[in-house]
Design a protein around this motif. Sequence first.
Motif, PDB file in Angstrom:
ATOM      1  N   LEU A 155      46.976  48.945  44.971  1.00  0.00           N
ATOM      2  CA  LEU A 155      47.080  47.947  46.042  1.00  0.00           C
ATOM      3  C   LEU A 155      47.546  46.618  45.477  1.00  0.00           C
ATOM      4  CD1 LEU A 155      43.739  48.566  47.991  1.00  0.00           C
ATOM      5  CD2 LEU A 155      45.977  49.621  48.363  1.00  0.00           C
ATOM      6  N   TYR A 156      48.059  45.771  46.353  1.00  0.00           N
ATOM      7  CA  TYR A 156      48.465  44.412  45.964  1.00  0.00           C
ATOM      8  C   TYR A 156      47.784  43.465  46.939  1.00  0.00           C
ATOM      9  CZ  TYR A 156      51.625  41.040  43.780  1.00  0.00           C
ATOM     10  OH  TYR A 156      52.155  40.012  43.047  1.00  0.00           O
ATOM     11  N   HIS A 157      47.006  42.516  46.398  1.00  0.00           N
ATOM     12  CA  HIS A 157      46.215  41.628  47.246  1.00  0.00           C
ATOM     13  C   HIS A 157      46.022  40.294  46.539  1.00  0.00           C
ATOM     14  CE1 HIS A 157      42.180  40.299  48.985  1.00  0.00           C
ATOM     15  NE2 HIS A 157      43.035  40.250  49.992  1.00  0.00           N
ATOM     16  N   GLU A 158      46.204  39.192  47.271  1.00  0.00           N
ATOM     17  CA  GLU A 158      46.065  37.855  46.673  1.00  0.00           C
ATOM     18  C   GLU A 158      46.905  37.737  45.406  1.00  0.00           C
ATOM     19  OE1 GLU A 158      44.896  35.279  48.027  1.00  0.00           O
ATOM     20  OE2 GLU A 158      43.076  35.677  49.192  1.00  0.00           O
ATOM     21  N   ARG A 159      48.142  38.244  45.477  1.00  0.00           N
ATOM     22  CA  ARG A 159      49.168  38.106  44.439  1.00  0.00           C
ATOM     23  C   ARG A 159      48.808  38.827  43.132  1.00  0.00           C
ATOM     24  NH1 ARG A 159      49.226  33.001  47.319  1.00  0.00           N
ATOM     25  NH2 ARG A 159      51.230  32.839  48.371  1.00  0.00           N
ATOM     26  N   GLY A 160      48.009  39.876  43.249  1.00  0.00           N
ATOM     27  CA  GLY A 160      47.686  40.668  42.053  1.00  0.00           C
ATOM     28  C   GLY A 160      47.398  42.118  42.418  1.00  0.00           C
ATOM     29  N   TYR A 161      47.463  42.996  41.410  1.00  0.00           N
ATOM     30  CA  TYR A 161      47.162  44.412  41.641  1.00  0.00           C
ATOM     31  C   TYR A 161      45.659  44.604  41.785  1.00  0.00           C
ATOM     32  CZ  TYR A 161      51.951  45.328  40.192  1.00  0.00           C
ATOM     33  OH  TYR A 161      53.317  45.339  40.118  1.00  0.00           O
ATOM     34  N   ARG A 162      45.280  45.506  42.638  1.00  0.00           N
ATOM     35  CA  ARG A 162      43.882  45.888  42.831  1.00  0.00           C
ATOM     36  C   ARG A 162      43.825  47.407  42.918  1.00  0.00           C
ATOM     37  NH1 ARG A 162      43.376  41.146  41.671  1.00  0.00           N
ATOM     38  NH2 ARG A 162      43.517  39.474  43.167  1.00  0.00           N
ATOM     39  N   VAL A 163      42.654  47.934  42.596  1.00  0.00           N
ATOM     40  CA  VAL A 163      42.482  49.381  42.656  1.00  0.00           C
ATOM     41  C   VAL A 163      41.271  49.683  43.515  1.00  0.00           C
ATOM     42  CG1 VAL A 163      41.879  51.375  41.258  1.00  0.00           C
ATOM     43  CG2 VAL A 163      43.624  49.812  40.432  1.00  0.00           C
ATOM     44  N   LEU A 164      41.377  50.667  44.366  1.00  0.00           N
ATOM     45  CA  LEU A 164      40.248  51.042  45.231  1.00  0.00           C
ATOM     46  C   LEU A 164      39.279  51.918  44.481  1.00  0.00           C
ATOM     47  CD1 LEU A 164      41.208  52.215  48.824  1.00  0.00           C
ATOM     48  CD2 LEU A 164      39.673  50.377  48.155  1.00  0.00           C
TER      49      LEU A 164
END
Length: 164
Positions: A155-164
Amino acid sequence: MLKTNEIEPRHYRDAMARFAGAVHVVTTDGPAGKRGVTAIAACSVSDNPPTVLVCLNRENPSNDCFVENGVFALNTLAADHQELSNAFSGLTGLSPEERFAQARWETIATGAPTLSDALAVFDCHVVQTVELGTHRVYFGRVAGLSIGDKSSPLLYHERGYRVL
Ligand SMILES: Cc1cc2nc3c(=O)[nH]c(=O)nc-3n(C[C@H](O)[C@H](O)[C@H](O)COP(=O)(O)O)c2cc1C
């Protein structure tokens, strides 16, 4: 906290950064050449007929090959595809060949490169395009599908990669 009815592009981008988006690599191949682009502006339109859409910057002339080839594959990335996402975002300065060399690719129906270990692949014929602002919206009729073994998305959130 910001509430405004004077919407500057930077406000729009700041608000849009709150969206958590799935990261994809959108690919094409054909007479106009092979290309892949990292994109989060993509979503489902309909399951009957199976249709997706993706928005690509039309101010980048390299993206014209998606129109000229008339096909694209939406490759949904998994949590361990962060380097691949960076490669296809142009940030690492790799050539198109070097970008594709980072992963294994196949084809399903249209000839667009499909990522072998994607979470899912939607292999499409372009059925309509709409030019709006800086971007071109591609509507794709899904002609081939693959559902991978992985399940954790990138995922991409708040200008950075994220993982669920
Ligand atoms: C996380 C992320 C999401 C992106 N989403 C989009 C998008 O939805 N549409 C788009 O046109 N470009 C998007 N981009 C930018 C393109 O990936 C980038 O402009 C393109 O790959 C540059 O390719 P080039 O160096 O070959 O011209 C995104 C980049 C990143 C890092």
